[in-house]
Design an enzyme around this catalytic site. Structure first.
Site, mmCIF file in Angstrom:
data_model
loop_
_atom_site.group_PDB
_atom_site.id
_atom_site.type_symbol
_atom_site.label_atom_id
_atom_site.label_comp_id
_atom_site.label_asym_id
_atom_site.label_seq_id
_atom_site.Cartn_x
_atom_site.Cartn_y
_atom_site.Cartn_z
ATOM 1 N N TYR A 1 -55.138 71.751 13.202
ATOM 2 C CA TYR A 1 -54.257 71.043 12.268
ATOM 3 C C TYR A 1 -54.130 71.755 10.928
ATOM 4 O O TYR A 1 -53.454 71.256 10.030
ATOM 5 C CB TYR A 1 -54.789 69.628 12.002
ATOM 6 C CG TYR A 1 -54.394 68.621 13.045
ATOM 7 C CD1 TYR A 1 -54.929 68.689 14.321
ATOM 8 C CD2 TYR A 1 -53.499 67.601 12.748
ATOM 9 C CE1 TYR A 1 -54.592 67.756 15.288
ATOM 10 C CE2 TYR A 1 -53.158 66.667 13.709
ATOM 11 C CZ TYR A 1 -53.694 66.742 14.968
ATOM 12 O OH TYR A 1 -53.351 65.822 15.911
ATOM 13 N N LYS B 1 -66.454 71.777 22.391
ATOM 14 C CA LYS B 1 -66.398 72.716 23.515
ATOM 15 C C LYS B 1 -66.986 74.038 23.029
ATOM 16 O O LYS B 1 -66.325 75.090 23.066
ATOM 17 C CB LYS B 1 -64.948 72.936 23.962
ATOM 18 C CG LYS B 1 -64.350 71.808 24.762
ATOM 19 C CD LYS B 1 -64.964 71.630 26.129
ATOM 20 C CE LYS B 1 -64.266 72.407 27.196
ATOM 21 N NZ LYS B 1 -64.759 72.023 28.555
ATOM 22 N N ASP C 1 -64.891 66.874 27.075
ATOM 23 C CA ASP C 1 -64.296 66.373 28.320
ATOM 24 C C ASP C 1 -65.242 65.388 29.010
ATOM 25 O O ASP C 1 -64.835 64.342 29.515
ATOM 26 C CB ASP C 1 -63.899 67.531 29.256
ATOM 27 C CG ASP C 1 -64.931 68.635 29.338
ATOM 28 O OD1 ASP C 1 -65.929 68.606 28.581
ATOM 29 O OD2 ASP C 1 -64.758 69.540 30.179
ATOM 30 N N ASP D 1 -58.267 63.190 17.054
ATOM 31 C CA ASP D 1 -56.938 62.595 17.208
ATOM 32 C C ASP D 1 -56.801 61.989 18.607
ATOM 33 O O ASP D 1 -56.408 60.837 18.769
ATOM 34 C CB ASP D 1 -55.882 63.683 16.995
ATOM 35 C CG ASP D 1 -54.473 63.146 17.199
ATOM 36 O OD1 ASP D 1 -54.174 62.079 16.630
ATOM 37 O OD2 ASP D 1 -53.698 63.779 17.922
HETATM 38 MG MG MG Z 1 -52.781 60.462 16.583
#
Ligand code: MG
Ligand code: NAI
Length: 372
Positions: free
Chosen positions: A139, A206, A239, A263
């Site tokens: 982001y 990860k 995951d 998010d």
């Molecule tokens: Mg969102």
């Protein structure tokens, strides 16, 4: 304290209203914002709302979705309540939401998901808080457009430095994660656990694949955890975490996540407790706080009076707690529980037929009854 705020206090003393910037936003934003103002008013907590248009109405009148006056207002009032704002795809405007977080350095997103009665959720007993790093990761806005001269130069460098040939028909986004940026969100998360009587932080990552970005996040978190022996700490591949969240969500307490995973998993957690119409959030920095629902502008239902206002109403409850009005905040939360438990008024996302106004009437009545 900001000069503006000190002045406001002087004028109103001794009964002080809280000055809060209100950004109704666009799509369903203005509908759920108006609903929220009514519910907050019912608590008797005095809020002096400084209303600032942003998003589509601001584009129409001022040619930009985020005019400087909006940031200026938040800088003055310190606290804001914000409705969702549409991110126009492919128009050259960046996300207002991302811009606000970066401009005001709102580095921590806090998104609680708590089971409530009378929803269509598949679980009860869920009580997780997602704490999402809000400024770095994919982001950060480091993007290289397909076919651009900058990307041509980057491709050349990557061939030399990384031995990797980026295809000519690729676009590229870069993922920076720093020790500095991670340390402050990790400390924020552990302090949050202590302040709120919680028990444990679970980090999702990860680091096996993205060794130098997620790796930095994980190793920084693990190092900081040593300073909080009273708080539990575990780490999971993100995951794996996603699967465990939909099979045994009750076992999780506070999730600490880099920006993108945060998010995604905060929407997943909203789904665990009945959907986006129920999920509140806060974006916090050292200086400013912007409270907003997790959901977006919901163009599919905008303007029809059917949006569920609860996510924004609960965001306002978080705002009230933040400004020290904890009994007002609790009155709102209790009203939400009561209305949902009674089950007479349910919006369409909750399986009912009630509109935004019906839900707002029910909530304001429940707030008044609870305080009366
Ligand atoms: Mg969102
Ligand atoms: P969305 O959250 O707006 O909608 C997803 C689905 O949930 C839709 O079916 C919608 O009708 C439903 N929904 C959302 N909120 C609801 C509510 N309060 N009551 C009942 N149903 C509700 O996500 P979407 O469609 O991906 O995004 C729409 C726009 O919002 C995009 O431009 C996106 O960039 C923006 N957005 C803005 C955010 C913000 O301002 N913080 C956050 C997320 C998205």
């Amino acid at each position: 304290m900001a000069p503006g705020r000190a002045g406001a206090r002087g004028l109103r003393s001794p009964a002080v209203a809280h000055r809060v910037t209100l950004i109704p936003g666009d799509g369903i934003g203005p509908e759920v914002a108006a609903a929220t103002q009514r519910v907050v008013a019912a608590t008797g907590v005095e809020i002096d709302w400084v209303v600032q248009d942003a998003g589509e109405p601001a584009i129409a009148s001022e040619g930009t979705p985020l005019p400087d006056r909006v940031l200026g207002s938040i800088e003055e009032t310190r606290n804001a309540l914000k409705g969702p704002i549409t991110t126009p795809v492919g128009t050259g405007f960046r996300s207002v939401n991302v811009a606000l977080r970066q401009e005001l350095d709102l580095f921590a997103a806090v998104r609680p998901s708590t089971s409530l009665p009378g929803t269509r959720a598949r679980f009860d007993g869920v009580d997780v808080v997602v704490i999402r790093e809000n400024t770095e990761d994919l982001y950060a806005g480091i993007e290289f457009e397909m076919g651009s001269a900058q990307l041509a130069r980057l491709r050349q460098k990557l061939r030399v430095l990384a031995g990797y040939t980026v295809r000519t028909d690729a676009g590229v986004t870069v993922k920076p994660i720093s020790v500095w940026g991670t340390r402050r969100i990790v400390r924020f998360a552990f302090d949050f656990v202590r302040r709120n009587g919680r028990r444990r932080v679970t980090v999702g990552h990860k680091a096996n694949i993205m060794r130098f970005s997620d790796g930095t996040f994980l190793f920084t978190a693990a190092a900081e955890a040593a300073g909080y022996p009273d708080v539990g700490f575990e780490e999971l591949y993100v995951d794996d975490l996603a699967m465990l969240l939909v099979t045994e969500p009750e076992r999780f307490d506070v999730l600490l996540l880099p920006n993108l995973y945060g998010d995604i998993l905060s929407d997943l957690c909203a789904g665990l407790v009945g959907g986006l119409g129920m999920a509140p959030g806060a974006n916090l920095g050292w200086e400013y706080a912007v409270f907003e629902p997790v959901h977006g502008s919901a163009p599919d239902i905008a303007g029809r009076g059917v949006a569920n206002p609860i996510a924004m109403v609960l965001s306002a409850a978080m705002l009230l707690s933040h400004v020290g009005e904890s009994s007002g905040a609790e009155a709102i939360r209790e009203a939400v529980r009561t209305v949902l438990m009674e089950g007479r008024v349910r919006t369409r996302d909750l399986g009912g037929t009630a509109g935004t106004a019906d839900m707002t009437d029910a909530l304001t009545a429940a707030v008044r009854a609870g305080l009366g």
